[in-house]
Write a protein that holds these residues in place. Structure first.
Motif: not given
Ligand code: FE
Ligand code: BEZ
Length: 298
Positions: A175, A209, A230, A233
């Motif tokens: 992120y 990720y 994960r 998404h």
């Molecule tokens: Fe996320």
């Protein structure tokens, strides 16, 4: 009878530890504690004490847990919430999310399902016009046009003026607040549904990720012998005055890790198809996703 005090023939055995201890601790709560806090803390004390007795927890083991939580606390700041990450790894955020969603939706289960917030939401995402892009300089990102209608669960009519907050990781698995090479607020934005309930923006097809594993969360994953990944998404929050807000995530049907999300957040109704988009030079893929919100009080 097992040495740990468990029964082995279904016959209850008295604990070899002080039978009054837990109730004494619970009774020490003073009269000014609120009823809800008293209920929660009494239950927590009971469960934690039972856990310690059942497992004959040693001082060494308890200190190891304290060290891990302290390490998580020291690592946490406005960009990183390591304590929340520990909860995510043991499924607590997903469980609390499920409970909260069920309570909010007691009389309806057709609103868009919720999923955990995670630690990378920012309150200060830029407000953008519909049909604009949240993508800055992601050369290997597959540009996707995500759009849909925000609908009222009861009337099924479009809802105008709903805020749709979105954020996603880049193709390097980070992120923007984790990555000094990304522009501030890259891959996040806030959109408002128009008079037809329509929202739309350009993003990238998300990629799987790993959750951060360079700290306490990573140590816990290693102890658990688990991977940090994960499934791909996009995070979404939908809010409109007079409606119950929804925090959710939309998952790519073709992604790896849908079956073994490291934070247990996948729900079937949130798994979607990204389809090829023809006739729009701005994007290769399309993701159409209507968002259904329930009026307050329903
Ligand atoms: Fe996320
Ligand atoms: C996320 O999806 O952003 C996330 C959720 C839980 C832990 C770490 C990241």
């Amino acid at each position: 009878m097992a040495a740990n005090g468990h029964t082995n023939g279904g016959v209850a055995k008295e604990s070899r530890f002080d039978p009054n201890f837990t109730q004494n601790v619970i009774n020490a709560t003073g009269p000014k504690a609120t009823p809800r806090f008293r209920k929660l803390i009494s239950s927590l004390i009971k469960h934690v004490h039972d856990f310690a007795r059942e497992n004959e927890l040693t001082v060494e083991e308890w200190m190891a847990a304290i060290d891990l939580v302290n390490e998580a606390g020291k690592m946490s700041d406005d960009k990183r919430n390591e304590t929340q990450l520990l909860c995510d790894i043991i499924g607590l955020e997903s469980l609390v999310d499920e409970i909260t969603f069920k309570l909010a939706a007691e009389t309806n289960d057709a609103a868009t399902a919720s999923a955990i917030l995670g630690p990378f939401f920012r309150h200060d995402a830029p407000i953008l016009e519909n049909e604009s892009s949240i993508v800055d300089n992601v050369p290997d990102g597959e540009i996707t046009y995500m759009h849909g209608i925000v609908r009222d669960l009861v009337t099924k009519k479009p809802v105008e003026g709903a805020w749709i907050d979105v954020w996603q990781a880049s193709t390097n698995g980070l992120y923007e607040q984790q990555d000094p090479d990304q522009k501030d607020c890259n891959l996040r934005g806030k959109f408002k549904s128009d008079a037809n309930g329509h929202y739309g923006f350009y993003c990238i097809r998300p990629t799987p990720y790993p959750i951060p594993y360079d700290g306490a969360g990573g140590k816990l994953l290693t102890l658990l012998d688990r991977h940090p990944y994960r499934p791909a998404h996009i995070h979404v929050i939908v809010q409109k005055d007079g409606y119950k807000p929804i925090t959710t995530q939309i998952f790519d049907k073709k992604s790896k890790y849908l079956e073994d999300d490291s934070v247990f957040a996948v729900k079937d109704s949130l798994v979607v198809d990204f389809t090829p988009l023809k006739g729009n030079p701005k994007a290769e893929l399309e993701l159409e996703y209507d968002l259904v919100i329930a009026p307050q009080g329903v």
